[in-house]
Design an enzyme around this catalytic site. Structure first.
Site, short mmCIF file in Angstrom:
data_model
loop_
_atom_site.label_atom_id
_atom_site.label_comp_id
_atom_site.label_asym_id
_atom_site.label_seq_id
_atom_site.Cartn_x
_atom_site.Cartn_y
_atom_site.Cartn_z
NE ARG A 241 3.93 8.65 -1.09
CZ ARG A 241 4.01 9.76 -1.44
NH1 ARG A 241 3.29 10.53 -0.71
NH2 ARG A 241 4.11 10.18 -2.43
CG MET B 170 -2.24 -0.01 1.40
SD MET B 170 -3.42 0.33 0.24
CE MET B 170 -3.58 -1.66 -0.16
CG HIS B 171 2.81 2.56 -2.90
ND1 HIS B 171 3.10 1.87 -3.01
CD2 HIS B 171 3.23 3.38 -4.63
CE1 HIS B 171 2.49 1.78 -5.04
NE2 HIS B 171 3.67 2.94 -5.70
NE ARG B 172 -0.61 5.03 -6.89
CZ ARG B 172 0.46 4.02 -7.45
NH1 ARG B 172 -0.03 2.73 -7.04
NH2 ARG B 172 1.79 4.88 -7.85
CG ASP C 3 -2.20 1.10 -3.02
OD1 ASP C 3 -0.97 0.79 -3.33
OD2 ASP C 3 -1.42 2.12 -2.26
#
Ligand code: UD1
Ligand code: UDP
Length: 365
Positions: free
Chosen positions: A239, A204-206, A283
């Protein structure tokens, strides 16, 4: 013919590696690697050079962090100098990250032909920084290599001439095909105490999912819900790690039973875990494609995907919500034995880089 290939962020290394390998086969081609520095931790950069047989970059521009403008402009200023020194015959960019657009723009202004690999993908959502990068890069590219039919259609709608568009397959899958057997020899599942097809792998990084506290908390609620039933492995993108700390959520995440968090994994380790997972929740752009190729069920937590073939043909389930009450039944149905049956998309066969280089040679040599 001298080609400068641009890498900057994690997925770029994986896409450029097979193309560089094919360039190397031709004595009349010289392939140089320019690393912008967008990603710099060893686990986000160096490890991919080692695992994917990419030579150390000929140029390292050292541009990371900062706002989008700072990053893009910083790369442009440095890359212009490289173009003046190297006088390349062509600049090759992949994907949709800031490094892609920055270097394409410099090359186009210097009248060096721009080759965009993985062109034409569109989410239709201009709030995504990648969508701006895609549209801009495609509009100034001389040769556009695409992975799926939707990308051809998008480019034609934007009036890109048909003779510039080449449907050649997927270089991300070239790497997967090449390294799958090697990845399967690793003992990572044993090390993490995981049994084949009985764990969920997550990435998950968006920004839309992890940059604001509300959505990050919703993601954590989803993890709690999944980890209550099956073990979850979650290598944390920098992130995401930063935001978990910034929103004071570190203790809460560390306390979730059934969840193993870790730093980002090397390509081979991650590929091994994907190949043996019961389900991947993500994502990521690339992971949607890789799970489709591997025929592993995938849930994508995003409002849209620029890779519709993974939903229409592959194993991807696009859930336009972070509501755990919607994600839970989708997950239960997959883990309960009713996953979507997918097929491998057209031309995702490990030979895309060969096709790309053959077309470039025909056009420019
Ligand atoms: C970038 C791409 C995104 C891609 C992703 C792949 C853009 C606009 N975004 O997002 O499309 O999906 O890479 O992973 O180009 N950081 C580190 N160490 C690193 C790299 C990053 O600590 O090695 C931290 C930095 O604080 C940085 C933040 O992560 O500010 C975000 O990095 P950045 O490259 O700006 O964006 P990504 O989220 O990685
Ligand atoms: N990947 C990896 N280690 C990880 C997570 C992902 O090697 O811990 C690989 C994954 O197999 C895929 C690529 O990184 O090839 C996807 O990159 P990412 O999700 O960062 O970017 P995106 O594809 O969303 O732009």
């Amino acid at each position: 013919m001298k080609v400068l290939s641009i890498v900057g962020a994690r997925p770029n290394f994986i896409k450029v590696a097979p193309i560089h390998a094919v360039f190397q086969k031709h004595r009349d081609m010289e392939s140089r690697i320019v690393h912008t520095g967008q990603h710099y931790d060893d686990q986000m950069s160096g490890i991919f050079f080692d695992q994917l047989n990419l030579p150390r970059p000929d140029y390292f521009l050292g541009i990371n962090n900062g706002s989008h403008t700072e990053q893009t402009a910083g790369i442009m200023l440095q890359f212009e100098k490289v173009i003046h020194t190297e006088k390349p015959d062509m600049v090759l960019v992949v994907g949709d990250v800031n490094s892609t657009l920055a270097c394409a723009l410099v090359a186009a202004k210097e009248q060096v032909p721009v080759v965009h690999v993985e062109a034409g993908l569109r989410s239709g959502d201009r709030r995504m920084p990648e969508e701006i990068n895609r549209i801009m890069t495609d509009s100034i590219s001389d040769q556009l290599f695409v992975t799926e039919q939707a990308a051809v259609d998008n480019l034609r709608k934007e009036n890109i001439p048909a003779e510039k568009i080449h449907f050649t397959g997927n270089v991300l899958i070239d790497s997967l095909v090449r390294y799958r057997a090697k990845a399967s020899e690793l003992k990572i599942s044993e090390q993490l105490n995981l049994r084949t097809r009985s764990y969920v792998l997550m990435t998950m990084h968006r920004p839309a999912n992890v940059d604001n506290e509300k959505s990050l908390r919703q993601v954590i609620e989803i993890i709690k819900c999944v980890a209550g039933d099956v073990p979850v492995v979650f290598p944390l993108h920098p992130r995401t790690l930063k935001n978990i700390a910034a929103f004071g959520l570190k203790n809460e995440v560390e306390r979730i039973r059934g969840l193993q968090i870790m730093r980002p994994l090397g390509y081979l380790e991650f590929l091994n875990l994907m190949d043996n997972a019961a389900l991947v929740i993500t994502d990521s752009g690339g992971v949607q494609e890789e799970t489709t190729f591997l025929n592993v069920p995938c849930i994508t937590l995003r409002e849209s995907t620029e890779r519709p073939v993974t939903v229409e043909v592959g194993t991807n389930n696009l859930l336009n919500t972070l509501d755990k009450e919607v994600v839970r039944p989708a997950m239960e149905s997959i883990l309960g034995g009713s996953p979507k049956i997918g097929k491998i998309p057209y031309l995702w066969d490990g030979q895309a880089a060969e096709r790309i280089v053959a077309i470039l040679r025909e056009k420019y040599i």
